[in-house]
Design a protein around this motif. Sequence first.
Motif, short mmCIF file in Angstrom:
data_model
loop_
_atom_site.label_atom_id
_atom_site.label_comp_id
_atom_site.label_asym_id
_atom_site.label_seq_id
_atom_site.Cartn_x
_atom_site.Cartn_y
_atom_site.Cartn_z
N LEU A 100 0.83 -1.21 0.00
CA LEU A 100 0.00 0.00 0.00
C LEU A 100 0.87 1.26 0.00
N ALA A 101 1.91 1.24 0.81
CA ALA A 101 2.80 2.40 0.87
C ALA A 101 3.49 2.62 -0.47
N GLY A 102 3.91 1.54 -1.11
CA GLY A 102 4.59 1.67 -2.40
C GLY A 102 3.67 2.22 -3.47
N ALA A 103 2.43 1.72 -3.51
CA ALA A 103 1.46 2.21 -4.50
C ALA A 103 1.13 3.67 -4.24
N ALA A 104 0.95 4.03 -2.97
CA ALA A 104 0.63 5.42 -2.63
C ALA A 104 1.77 6.35 -3.04
N ALA A 105 2.99 5.93 -2.80
CA ALA A 105 4.14 6.77 -3.16
C ALA A 105 4.21 7.00 -4.66
N ALA A 106 3.95 5.93 -5.44
CA ALA A 106 4.00 6.06 -6.90
C ALA A 106 2.87 6.94 -7.42
N LEU A 107 1.67 6.75 -6.88
CA LEU A 107 0.53 7.54 -7.35
C LEU A 107 0.62 8.99 -6.89
N ALA A 108 1.33 9.23 -5.79
CA ALA A 108 1.49 10.62 -5.33
C ALA A 108 2.19 11.47 -6.38
N ASP A 109 3.09 10.87 -7.14
CA ASP A 109 3.76 11.62 -8.21
C ASP A 109 2.75 12.08 -9.25
N LEU A 110 1.77 11.24 -9.56
CA LEU A 110 0.75 11.60 -10.54
C LEU A 110 -0.22 12.63 -9.97
N CYS A 111 -0.38 12.62 -8.66
CA CYS A 111 -1.18 13.67 -8.02
C CYS A 111 -0.43 15.00 -8.11
N ASP A 112 0.89 14.95 -7.91
CA ASP A 112 1.70 16.17 -8.05
C ASP A 112 1.54 16.76 -9.45
N ASP A 113 1.44 15.88 -10.45
CA ASP A 113 1.32 16.31 -11.85
C ASP A 113 -0.09 16.77 -12.22
N GLY A 114 -1.05 16.56 -11.31
CA GLY A 114 -2.42 16.97 -11.59
C GLY A 114 -3.25 15.95 -12.34
N LEU A 115 -2.69 14.77 -12.61
CA LEU A 115 -3.46 13.75 -13.31
C LEU A 115 -4.54 13.16 -12.41
#
Length: 378
Positions: A100-115
């Motif tokens: 869960l932590a790994g998936a959240a960390a990866a998806l956080a980058d896409l949140c940073d990008d606004g996707l």
Amino acid sequence: MSITLADARVVTPEGVHEGWLTIEDGRITHIGQGAAPGSGHSLGGGYVVPGFVDIHNHGGAGGSFPTGDPEQAVRAADLHLRHGSTTIMASLVTASPDDLAGAAAALADLCDDGLLAGIHFEGPYISTARCGAHDPALLRDPSPAELGGLLKAGRGHVRMLTIAPELPGALDTIREAVANGVIAALGHSDATYEQTIAGIDAGARVATHLYNAMPPLHHRDPGPIAALLQDERVTVELINDGVHLHPAMTRLAFTAAGPARTALVTDAMAAAGMGDGVYGLGPMTVNVVDGVARLAEGGSIAGSTLTMDAAFRRAVREAALSPAEAAEITSLTPARVLGLDDRLGSVAIGKQADLVVLTDEFEVAGVMRRGSWAVEPR
């Protein structure tokens, strides 16, 4: 850049009117009735509704958010964008803390990008008796300390946590989530009416896919459904795909909660936009037959293949909602849940130009996100 959309049926919170709207620098600047001043992009009488806001989505186009794979996430988000969802929250499913932590960390980058608009942990703090398509071996009691680690991995982008309020430690974990700006949602729960009220009093404000993965209504044992429907503090999610709910139950929830507390969601998984076949949902194997997703082992419904435009159509055709009501529950209400209704969720002056153009049959003819066409109107 300025663009005027003319010859449109503009759907605002007040209703539908024939007219036009102008977009400048990604925002709606003017809305008018009748003929547009000067030249404009004619929509041929198409409906213009706000971009859909999906607060519960596991994937699509063969891509799955729970994998944490950025390429899959981009593919899924693009599929739903083409079906009108201009704002999407990525939902994860029950997994180990590290996964869960790994998936959240990866998806956080896409949140940073606004996707993506955020991350939703659907599990692991849910009931074994009502776990649905979640791996029961990975479920565990709620832990404020463990949640803190998951929130840290998400770098401020975790926006929602689904939790069963009857579990040991649940109320403290709800309070911890809320204290960190995370929306607590009650679901996948075997709670009593009283336990559900306790969860709401602790700060929970959303019902994860109401009716599904919770005890049914009973006249002597009302359970969570009655508590969630009657409490004015709670917004209820509905999966309006014709599989999860009978249209009468959609109408019942809408009547009880009203448009301001009803949010349609897709709960889509990787098979959305794809054909029948075998897919993954976290660690679980899912068979999709005739567009219905079920676990290969046990047969529980495992998310959906729904897109939000189809949910909108069903709301109008099957649940007899007006286009304005359907727009509210597919856009404004979920935007309000996320605290984004000040800038999106309705066709209004000053708001972000996230728009969907629909035909007479409520099929997608065009999609605009932040003032740029993702799907050029036909």
